[in-house]
Design an enzyme around this catalytic site. Structure first.
Site, mmCIF file in Angstrom:
data_model
loop_
_atom_site.group_PDB
_atom_site.id
_atom_site.type_symbol
_atom_site.label_atom_id
_atom_site.label_comp_id
_atom_site.label_asym_id
_atom_site.label_seq_id
_atom_site.Cartn_x
_atom_site.Cartn_y
_atom_site.Cartn_z
ATOM 1 N N TYR A 161 5.165 25.593 26.234
ATOM 2 C CA TYR A 161 5.455 25.265 24.837
ATOM 3 C C TYR A 161 5.192 26.437 23.896
ATOM 4 O O TYR A 161 5.418 26.321 22.693
ATOM 5 C CB TYR A 161 4.625 24.067 24.370
ATOM 6 C CG TYR A 161 5.285 22.733 24.574
ATOM 7 C CD1 TYR A 161 5.821 22.413 25.810
ATOM 8 C CD2 TYR A 161 5.363 21.800 23.556
ATOM 9 C CE1 TYR A 161 6.406 21.176 26.024
ATOM 10 C CE2 TYR A 161 5.952 20.570 23.761
ATOM 11 C CZ TYR A 161 6.463 20.259 25.000
ATOM 12 O OH TYR A 161 7.031 19.043 25.201
ATOM 13 N N LYS A 228 -1.760 22.117 38.277
ATOM 14 C CA LYS A 228 -0.902 22.352 39.440
ATOM 15 C C LYS A 228 -1.279 23.724 40.029
ATOM 16 O O LYS A 228 -0.436 24.588 40.290
ATOM 17 C CB LYS A 228 0.571 22.303 38.971
ATOM 18 C CG LYS A 228 1.607 22.270 40.060
ATOM 19 C CD LYS A 228 1.684 20.970 40.801
ATOM 20 C CE LYS A 228 2.720 21.077 41.910
ATOM 21 N NZ LYS A 228 2.643 19.973 42.883
#
Ligand code: NAP
Length: 415
Positions: A161, A228
């Site tokens: 983002y 992750k």
């Protein structure tokens, strides 16, 4: 009515909220800026304002009251001042420190940047905070919605983002691909679009610090780092490592890791301690569905946090009622998490719960907990009595349909 101005009108007996030594100092008549928002924003703002003011009045009997001042962004600001996000709006939020907003129009492609994203970035509101819990008997897709009661702290300024992206075939993308190949031996397919995913130690640690402080203040028992890192070792993996580091550096006496929990405490969390654990992002989604009661506070980089916030809210049937806040150091903007629902604008129809519950978060953030509790209590009772807006009425047997404003009145009556 006086003509709207970009500069907020200062209420005569209002006072500024101050911030010193990491703490807010909230006067009895704090000035709080609000943005009504676009589309259905004015409808839900009217409803939320009534509920917030009534809760404060009922809790403190006039000893405390909010002094509102209106500011503008997106469609309404464009219409009035030909500006998308006026500097005066940003400055008002910075100055008065606590503000609340309805939803804002985001042009889908081209035109203006998202005003929401702009406000978060300019004001460095680095944590997007979303509590997710079930309000019975809201219909939902799982058998035990009551087992989910979490709060998500999503990083708001970094990760994908951050907005560093280059269009496929652009000069920038081609030059970046050539640089990566020539200088760093990293080969990307020619003609790819390229986005950069920055995650920093600074950005991660300040988020984890805020999350742990919240967990301590609210008696949350665990903080789960969602990442992750098995695949993206130096961004998401580093996020996990820095979160653990921060817990060890600054909250050693208040936290234990899973390793220590099993090695030293036989799997039983000692009283007063917070368990710090981590889960791989994909497993996190499974876990929230299968063992929701094992999770309490989730801290996540931007994209994971985005996905898990909506997935968790959907799990309790509450995407339309989930509240949210964007919080920085001593500045916070509370907001409805859904969009402007423009087709219902001005119909006094949509559900104001998201903004109402964001108002509750705002009062808690200000330390006006008694008033915040009244809001939750009133809203829960109104929904339990099945006096609800169209979105819930169409899913609930025997429900009584209420307009947006009537639902707000029902919340107030039930406080
Ligand atoms: P949306 O405004 O959230 O509306 C989608 C649908 O969700 C509505 O048609 C309605 O469903 C339901 N809904 C939304 N809010 C509701 C409420 N308060 N009560 C009951 N139902 C509600 O999403 P969108 O149509 O994709 O977006 C419209 C605009 O809002 C866009 O410009 C978008 O960028 C912007 N947006 C702003 C924010 C923000 O400011 N934080 C967030 C998301 C989107 P039914 O039609 O089934 O009744």
């Amino acid at each position: 009515m006086s003509k709207p101005t970009k500069q907020p009108v200062i209420p005569p007996d209002g006072e500024r909220i101050e911030y010193a030594d990491g703490e807010l100092r909230v006067p009895d008549r704090p000035i709080v800026p609000f943005i009504e928002g676009d589309g259905t924003g004015p409808d839900i703002w009217r409803a939320a304002r009534l509920v917030i003011e009534s809760a404060v009045e009922k809790a403190y009997g006039g000893a405390r009251a909010i002094r509102w001042t209106q500011i503008y962004a997106a469609d309404r600001a464009l219409e009035l001042f030909d500006e998308w996000v006026p500097d005066e709006t940003v400055e008002a939020i910075r100055t008065f420190r606590v503000a609340i907003k309805g939803p804002l129009t985001t042009p889908v492609s081209g035109g203006h940047r998202s005003a929401n994203v702009q406000l978060r970035q300019v004001l460095d509101l680095y944590a997007c905070v979303r509590p997710v819990f079930w309000v019975p008997p809201v219909p939902c897709p799982v058998k035990h919605p009551e087992k989910l009661d979490i709060v998500i702290f999503r990083e708001n300024t970094e990760d994908v983002y951050a907005g560093v992206e280059f269009r496929a075939g652009s000069d920038e993308a081609d030059r970046l691909i050539a640089f990566l190949d020539a200088e760093l031996d990293a080969k990307l397919r020619a003609g790819s679009g390229v986005g950069i995913k920055p995650i920093s130690e600074f950005g991660t640690k300040r988020l984890m610090r805020m999350a742990l402080a919240h967990a301590l203040a609210r008696g949350r028992r665990s903080v789960t780092i969602m990442h992750k890192g098995n695949i993206m070792k130096f961004t998401e993996g580093a996020f996990k490592d820095w979160c653990y580091e921060l817990a060890a550096e600054e909250f050693a006496d208040e936290t234990v890791t899973e390793q220590v929990l099993w090695d030293e405490h036989d799997g039983k969390l000692p009283d007063g301690k917070i368990l710090v654990k981590d889960r791989i992002a994909d497993a996190m989604f499974q876990q929230l569905l299968l063992r929701p009661d094992e999770y309490d506070l989730i801290v996540a980089p931007n994209l994971n946090g985005d996905y898990v916030s909506d997935a968790a809210a959907a799990q309790v049937g509450g995407l339309g009622i989930a509240p949210g806040a964007n919080i920085g150091d001593g500045v916070a903007l509370f907001e409805a998490t859904h969009g402007t629902a423009p087709k219902y604008a001005g119909q006094d129809k949509v559900n104001p719960s998201s903004l109402i519950l964001s108002g509750r978060m705002m009062l808690e953030y200000m330390g006006w907990r008694e008033a915040g509790d009244r809001i939750l209590d009133g809203l829960k009772k109104a929904v339990a009595a099945k006096t609800v807006t169209y979105d819930l009425e169409r899913q609930m047997e025997g429900a009584k349909l209420r307009k947006c404003s009537e639902f707000a009145e029902a919340v107030v009556e039930n406080m």
